[in-house]
Design an enzyme around this catalytic site. Structure first.
Site, PDB file in Angstrom:
ATOM      1  N   CYS A  86       2.770  -3.607   4.391  1.00 52.67           N
ATOM      2  CA  CYS A  86       1.970  -2.499   4.221  1.00 52.67           C
ATOM      3  C   CYS A  86       3.148  -1.814   5.322  1.00 52.67           C
ATOM      4  O   CYS A  86       3.879  -1.934   5.602  1.00 52.67           O
ATOM      5  CB  CYS A  86       0.414  -2.990   4.022  1.00 52.67           C
ATOM      6  SG  CYS A  86       0.491  -3.604   5.976  1.00 52.67           S
ATOM      7  N   ARG A 115       6.902 -34.421   8.985  1.00 51.44           N
ATOM      8  CA  ARG A 115       5.370 -33.667   9.835  1.00 51.44           C
ATOM      9  C   ARG A 115       5.157 -32.184   9.482  1.00 51.44           C
ATOM     10  O   ARG A 115       3.857 -31.778   9.314  1.00 51.44           O
ATOM     11  CB  ARG A 115       5.923 -33.643  11.320  1.00 51.44           C
ATOM     12  CG  ARG A 115       7.294 -32.882  11.542  1.00 51.44           C
ATOM     13  CD  ARG A 115       7.571 -32.896  13.011  1.00 51.44           C
ATOM     14  NE  ARG A 115       8.784 -31.917  13.360  1.00 51.44           N
ATOM     15  CZ  ARG A 115       9.587 -32.092  13.560  1.00 51.44           C
ATOM     16  NH1 ARG A 115      10.577 -32.922  12.637  1.00 51.44           N
ATOM     17  NH2 ARG A 115      10.811 -30.599  13.601  1.00 51.44           N
ATOM     18  N   HIS A 116       6.751 -31.342   8.591  1.00 51.78           N
ATOM     19  CA  HIS A 116       5.112 -29.928   8.360  1.00 51.78           C
ATOM     20  C   HIS A 116       4.605 -30.295   7.733  1.00 51.78           C
ATOM     21  O   HIS A 116       3.707 -29.425   7.285  1.00 51.78           O
ATOM     22  CB  HIS A 116       6.827 -29.763   8.069  1.00 51.78           C
ATOM     23  CG  HIS A 116       8.212 -29.530   9.426  1.00 51.78           C
ATOM     24  ND1 HIS A 116       8.168 -28.418  10.406  1.00 51.78           N
ATOM     25  CD2 HIS A 116       8.577 -29.787   9.320  1.00 51.78           C
ATOM     26  CE1 HIS A 116       8.520 -28.462  11.070  1.00 51.78           C
ATOM     27  NE2 HIS A 116       9.520 -29.338  10.473  1.00 51.78           N
ATOM     28  N   ARG A 169       1.188 -31.380   9.108  1.00 49.54           N
ATOM     29  CA  ARG A 169       0.605 -30.274   9.368  1.00 49.54           C
ATOM     30  C   ARG A 169      -0.076 -28.604   8.920  1.00 49.54           C
ATOM     31  O   ARG A 169      -1.367 -28.664   9.528  1.00 49.54           O
ATOM     32  CB  ARG A 169       1.452 -29.713  10.593  1.00 49.54           C
ATOM     33  CG  ARG A 169       1.987 -29.948  11.705  1.00 49.54           C
ATOM     34  CD  ARG A 169       3.168 -29.508  12.539  1.00 49.54           C
ATOM     35  NE  ARG A 169       3.316 -31.217  13.673  1.00 49.54           N
ATOM     36  CZ  ARG A 169       4.690 -31.455  14.242  1.00 49.54           C
ATOM     37  NH1 ARG A 169       5.409 -29.757  13.799  1.00 49.54           N
ATOM     38  NH2 ARG A 169       4.685 -32.138  15.008  1.00 49.54           N
ATOM     39  N   GLY A 182      -2.509  -5.803   7.854  1.00 49.09           N
ATOM     40  CA  GLY A 182      -2.956  -6.073   7.360  1.00 49.09           C
ATOM     41  C   GLY A 182      -3.217  -6.849   5.916  1.00 49.09           C
ATOM     42  O   GLY A 182      -4.291  -7.211   5.197  1.00 49.09           O
ATOM     43  N   ASP A 186       1.010  -0.793   0.063  1.00 48.89           N
ATOM     44  CA  ASP A 186       0.130  -0.106  -0.129  1.00 48.89           C
ATOM     45  C   ASP A 186       1.191   0.987  -0.353  1.00 48.89           C
ATOM     46  O   ASP A 186       2.233   1.108   0.195  1.00 48.89           O
ATOM     47  CB  ASP A 186      -0.889  -0.164   1.189  1.00 48.89           C
ATOM     48  CG  ASP A 186      -0.386   0.556   2.983  1.00 48.89           C
ATOM     49  OD1 ASP A 186       0.851   0.162   2.734  1.00 48.89           O
ATOM     50  OD2 ASP A 186      -0.951   0.459   3.146  1.00 48.89           O
ATOM     51  N   THR A 198       2.873  -2.293   8.660  1.00 52.91           N
ATOM     52  CA  THR A 198       2.468  -2.620   9.984  1.00 52.91           C
ATOM     53  C   THR A 198       3.249  -4.477   8.977  1.00 52.91           C
ATOM     54  O   THR A 198       3.663  -4.865   9.907  1.00 52.91           O
ATOM     55  CB  THR A 198       1.300  -3.187  10.636  1.00 52.91           C
ATOM     56  OG1 THR A 198       0.761  -3.472  10.438  1.00 52.91           O
ATOM     57  CG2 THR A 198       1.115  -1.704  11.531  1.00 52.91           C
ATOM     58  N   HIS A 223       8.947 -24.377   8.066  1.00 52.50           N
ATOM     59  CA  HIS A 223       7.728 -25.446   8.782  1.00 52.50           C
ATOM     60  C   HIS A 223       6.028 -24.866   8.280  1.00 52.50           C
ATOM     61  O   HIS A 223       5.466 -26.343   8.145  1.00 52.50           O
ATOM     62  CB  HIS A 223       8.359 -24.650  10.282  1.00 52.50           C
ATOM     63  CG  HIS A 223       9.169 -25.434  10.775  1.00 52.50           C
ATOM     64  ND1 HIS A 223       9.619 -25.463  12.235  1.00 52.50           N
ATOM     65  CD2 HIS A 223      10.721 -25.898  10.407  1.00 52.50           C
ATOM     66  CE1 HIS A 223      10.556 -26.258  12.349  1.00 52.50           C
ATOM     67  NE2 HIS A 223      11.318 -26.264  11.289  1.00 52.50           N
TER      68      HIS A 223
HETATM   69  C1  RB5 Z   1      -2.077   2.727   6.305  1.00 54.72           C
HETATM   70  O1  RB5 Z   1      -1.976   3.474   6.934  1.00 54.72           O
HETATM   71  C2  RB5 Z   1      -2.190   1.035   7.387  1.00 54.72           C
HETATM   72  O2  RB5 Z   1      -3.480   1.301   8.451  1.00 54.72           O
HETATM   73  C3  RB5 Z   1      -1.218  -0.228   6.636  1.00 54.72           C
HETATM   74  O3  RB5 Z   1      -0.550   0.735   5.859  1.00 54.72           O
HETATM   75  C4  RB5 Z   1      -1.268  -1.520   7.663  1.00 54.72           C
HETATM   76  O4  RB5 Z   1      -0.310  -1.288   8.887  1.00 54.72           O
HETATM   77  C5  RB5 Z   1      -2.118  -1.885   7.690  1.00 54.72           C
HETATM   78  O5  RB5 Z   1      -2.116  -2.433   8.523  1.00 54.72           O
END
Ligand code: RB5
Length: 159
Positions: free
Chosen positions: A65, A132-133, A136, A70, A8, A67, A98
């Protein structure tokens, strides 16, 4: 290797660094966008790379993105996709070895350029381990089958 990548608006700059790094290693990179800082919805980009995995258009995928959370959650909604969101290289290669993940995700607001490249290298150079992997991972697929049937029944009930 044919590698798909998407992000994103938060991941545009880091994506460029990662693409350059992969191309220098001789990989073919398919860029699914986005390439501007205009705000976009990360689920659209997780879905694109997820679908490219299940259609065999690409061998492995990378998602970025803010974090990594998402966009990886979105990719995991595509049936058959296993995407892991990580912030260090050990989890990246274990996700492939794994958990047979086809997609690695990370956050541009969490990891910096060099760490992102280490994560990508660890992931693409790892090989899925069998035994095993494999069993699973098959159990994960079984959950997908069982719960999609339940969802189908629920939606039939309310139509
Ligand atoms: C966008 O601002 C932010 O929410 C997105 O990049 C991400 O971190 C969502 O999981």
């Amino acid at each position: 290797m044919k590698i798909g990548i998407a992000n994103d608006h938060a991941g545009v700059a880091l994506k460029k660094e990662v693409v350059e790094h992969l191309e220098m290693q001789g990989h073919e990179v398919i860029n699914f966008g986005t390439d501007t800082l205009d705000s976009v919805n990360y689920p659209d980009y997780g879905k694109k790379v997820g679908q490219a995995i299940v259609s065999n258009e690409i061998d492995l995928g990378i998602l970025i993105c803010g974090t990594g959370l998402g966009i990886s959650i979105a990719a995991n909604k595509v049936k058959g996709v296993r995407a892991a969101c990580v912030s260090e290289a050990t989890s990246a290669h274990l996700a492939r070895e794994h958990n047979h993940c086809q997609i690695i995700a990370f956050g541009a607001r969490i990891v910096a350029g060099e760490l992102a490249k280490d994560i990508v290298d660890s992931f693409i150079n790892a090989k899925p381990m069998e035994g095993r992997h494999t069993q699973r991972v098959a159990l994960i697929g079984q959950i997908e089958e069982e719960t999609s049937f339940e969802l189908d029944s629920v939606s039939c009930g309310i139509e």
